[in-house]
Design a protein around this motif. Sequence first.
Motif, PDB file in Angstrom:
ATOM      1  N   GLU A 159      15.662  52.354  31.461  1.00  0.00           N
ATOM      2  CA  GLU A 159      16.983  51.962  30.980  1.00  0.00           C
ATOM      3  C   GLU A 159      17.115  50.453  30.896  1.00  0.00           C
ATOM      4  O   GLU A 159      17.671  49.923  29.927  1.00  0.00           O
ATOM      5  CB  GLU A 159      18.058  52.536  31.898  1.00  0.00           C
ATOM      6  CG  GLU A 159      19.454  52.337  31.396  1.00  0.00           C
ATOM      7  CD  GLU A 159      20.488  53.110  32.191  1.00  0.00           C
ATOM      8  OE1 GLU A 159      21.670  52.784  32.037  1.00  0.00           O
ATOM      9  OE2 GLU A 159      20.128  54.020  32.949  1.00  0.00           O
ATOM     10  N   ALA A 160      16.591  49.743  31.862  1.00  0.00           N
ATOM     11  CA  ALA A 160      16.698  48.285  31.861  1.00  0.00           C
ATOM     12  C   ALA A 160      15.832  47.646  30.784  1.00  0.00           C
ATOM     13  O   ALA A 160      16.228  46.662  30.163  1.00  0.00           O
ATOM     14  CB  ALA A 160      16.316  47.738  33.230  1.00  0.00           C
ATOM     15  N   SER A 161      14.673  48.213  30.531  1.00  0.00           N
ATOM     16  CA  SER A 161      13.767  47.578  29.571  1.00  0.00           C
ATOM     17  C   SER A 161      14.076  47.935  28.120  1.00  0.00           C
ATOM     18  O   SER A 161      13.836  47.133  27.229  1.00  0.00           O
ATOM     19  CB  SER A 161      12.319  47.946  29.896  1.00  0.00           C
ATOM     20  OG  SER A 161      12.135  49.343  29.751  1.00  0.00           O
ATOM     21  N   THR A 162      14.595  49.132  27.865  1.00  0.00           N
ATOM     22  CA  THR A 162      14.837  49.552  26.479  1.00  0.00           C
ATOM     23  C   THR A 162      16.300  49.504  26.080  1.00  0.00           C
ATOM     24  O   THR A 162      16.600  49.457  24.893  1.00  0.00           O
ATOM     25  CB  THR A 162      14.330  50.982  26.246  1.00  0.00           C
ATOM     26  OG1 THR A 162      15.046  51.879  27.094  1.00  0.00           O
ATOM     27  CG2 THR A 162      12.848  51.084  26.492  1.00  0.00           C
ATOM     28  N   GLY A 163      17.202  49.569  27.024  1.00  0.00           N
ATOM     29  CA  GLY A 163      18.623  49.594  26.694  1.00  0.00           C
ATOM     30  C   GLY A 163      19.133  50.985  26.385  1.00  0.00           C
ATOM     31  O   GLY A 163      20.292  51.160  26.025  1.00  0.00           O
ATOM     32  N   ILE A 164      18.275  51.986  26.516  1.00  0.00           N
ATOM     33  CA  ILE A 164      18.680  53.373  26.267  1.00  0.00           C
ATOM     34  C   ILE A 164      19.304  53.921  27.542  1.00  0.00           C
ATOM     35  O   ILE A 164      18.674  53.941  28.594  1.00  0.00           O
ATOM     36  CB  ILE A 164      17.471  54.229  25.853  1.00  0.00           C
ATOM     37  CG1 ILE A 164      16.875  53.710  24.558  1.00  0.00           C
ATOM     38  CG2 ILE A 164      17.862  55.684  25.725  1.00  0.00           C
ATOM     39  CD1 ILE A 164      15.564  54.356  24.188  1.00  0.00           C
ATOM     40  N   CYS A 165      20.531  54.368  27.456  1.00  0.00           N
ATOM     41  CA  CYS A 165      21.226  54.912  28.613  1.00  0.00           C
ATOM     42  C   CYS A 165      20.751  56.350  28.846  1.00  0.00           C
ATOM     43  O   CYS A 165      21.016  57.239  28.029  1.00  0.00           O
ATOM     44  CB  CYS A 165      22.731  54.854  28.380  1.00  0.00           C
ATOM     45  SG  CYS A 165      23.682  55.369  29.803  1.00  0.00           S
ATOM     46  N   ILE A 166      20.049  56.576  29.930  1.00  0.00           N
ATOM     47  CA  ILE A 166      19.428  57.879  30.201  1.00  0.00           C
ATOM     48  C   ILE A 166      20.471  58.988  30.353  1.00  0.00           C
ATOM     49  O   ILE A 166      20.312  60.060  29.759  1.00  0.00           O
ATOM     50  CB  ILE A 166      18.510  57.792  31.431  1.00  0.00           C
ATOM     51  CG1 ILE A 166      17.430  56.731  31.238  1.00  0.00           C
ATOM     52  CG2 ILE A 166      17.909  59.150  31.763  1.00  0.00           C
ATOM     53  CD1 ILE A 166      16.480  56.981  30.098  1.00  0.00           C
ATOM     54  N   PRO A 167      21.567  58.793  31.117  1.00  0.00           N
ATOM     55  CA  PRO A 167      22.552  59.878  31.208  1.00  0.00           C
ATOM     56  C   PRO A 167      23.176  60.241  29.859  1.00  0.00           C
ATOM     57  O   PRO A 167      23.402  61.413  29.572  1.00  0.00           O
ATOM     58  CB  PRO A 167      23.612  59.341  32.174  1.00  0.00           C
ATOM     59  CG  PRO A 167      22.917  58.322  32.968  1.00  0.00           C
ATOM     60  CD  PRO A 167      21.898  57.717  32.053  1.00  0.00           C
ATOM     61  N   LEU A 168      23.409  59.258  29.011  1.00  0.00           N
ATOM     62  CA  LEU A 168      23.954  59.557  27.685  1.00  0.00           C
ATOM     63  C   LEU A 168      22.922  60.256  26.815  1.00  0.00           C
ATOM     64  O   LEU A 168      23.273  61.094  25.979  1.00  0.00           O
ATOM     65  CB  LEU A 168      24.452  58.280  27.021  1.00  0.00           C
ATOM     66  CG  LEU A 168      25.647  57.613  27.699  1.00  0.00           C
ATOM     67  CD1 LEU A 168      25.999  56.328  26.990  1.00  0.00           C
ATOM     68  CD2 LEU A 168      26.833  58.550  27.750  1.00  0.00           C
ATOM     69  N   SER A 169      21.642  59.941  27.011  1.00  0.00           N
ATOM     70  CA  SER A 169      20.588  60.653  26.294  1.00  0.00           C
ATOM     71  C   SER A 169      20.567  62.121  26.690  1.00  0.00           C
ATOM     72  O   SER A 169      20.356  63.002  25.853  1.00  0.00           O
ATOM     73  CB  SER A 169      19.222  60.029  26.580  1.00  0.00           C
ATOM     74  OG  SER A 169      19.141  58.752  26.051  1.00  0.00           O
ATOM     75  N   VAL A 170      20.793  62.377  27.970  1.00  0.00           N
ATOM     76  CA  VAL A 170      20.837  63.772  28.428  1.00  0.00           C
ATOM     77  C   VAL A 170      22.026  64.497  27.798  1.00  0.00           C
ATOM     78  O   VAL A 170      21.904  65.650  27.378  1.00  0.00           O
ATOM     79  CB  VAL A 170      20.894  63.830  29.972  1.00  0.00           C
ATOM     80  CG1 VAL A 170      21.140  65.244  30.460  1.00  0.00           C
ATOM     81  CG2 VAL A 170      19.602  63.285  30.557  1.00  0.00           C
ATOM     82  N   TRP A 171      23.163  63.824  27.687  1.00  0.00           N
ATOM     83  CA  TRP A 171      24.315  64.452  27.032  1.00  0.00           C
ATOM     84  C   TRP A 171      24.042  64.711  25.556  1.00  0.00           C
ATOM     85  O   TRP A 171      24.470  65.719  24.997  1.00  0.00           O
ATOM     86  CB  TRP A 171      25.575  63.604  27.210  1.00  0.00           C
ATOM     87  CG  TRP A 171      26.198  63.805  28.543  1.00  0.00           C
ATOM     88  CD1 TRP A 171      26.216  62.926  29.576  1.00  0.00           C
ATOM     89  CD2 TRP A 171      26.879  64.973  29.008  1.00  0.00           C
ATOM     90  NE1 TRP A 171      26.863  63.475  30.651  1.00  0.00           N
ATOM     91  CE2 TRP A 171      27.285  64.732  30.326  1.00  0.00           C
ATOM     92  CE3 TRP A 171      27.185  66.199  28.435  1.00  0.00           C
ATOM     93  CZ2 TRP A 171      27.966  65.660  31.086  1.00  0.00           C
ATOM     94  CZ3 TRP A 171      27.880  67.135  29.188  1.00  0.00           C
ATOM     95  CH2 TRP A 171      28.264  66.864  30.492  1.00  0.00           C
TER      96      TRP A 171
END
Length: 128
Positions: A21-33
């Motif tokens: 999440e810190a390196s790519t900016g992709i929010c993991i919990p939102l990806s799961v949603w």
Amino acid sequence: MNPPAGLIASAVSTGSLAAIEASTGICIPLSVWGLVGCLWAFWYLPAMPIRKRATSIAIAALLAGVVSKPVSMILIGAATGMFGWWPPGVDANLASVPIALILGMLCHTVIGKKLIEIANRAADGVAK
């Protein structure tokens, strides 16, 4: 006393998700949603091969993880500017969860088809 193996595995996986999440900016919990929304959409979509389902799930999760927080900020700014009011308890983090779910649901059926249509129009314009 040694810590249990489950605790170590949990710490390692949590740390790696935080690093992603810190390196790519992709929010993991939102990806799961977004993934959940895409799986929900498969209930009403026609049957498709497993490879197409897997790519659809991956794209929906990636799209939701990247786009849902900026979309929620735009939504809050537009509602505040247009109506002059937004519920004070609903911030961008809270509003981005249903947006990620909706993006996941619409990724394959609506967003993907519209993007392909736009790309075809642009390609036809270049070809002429």
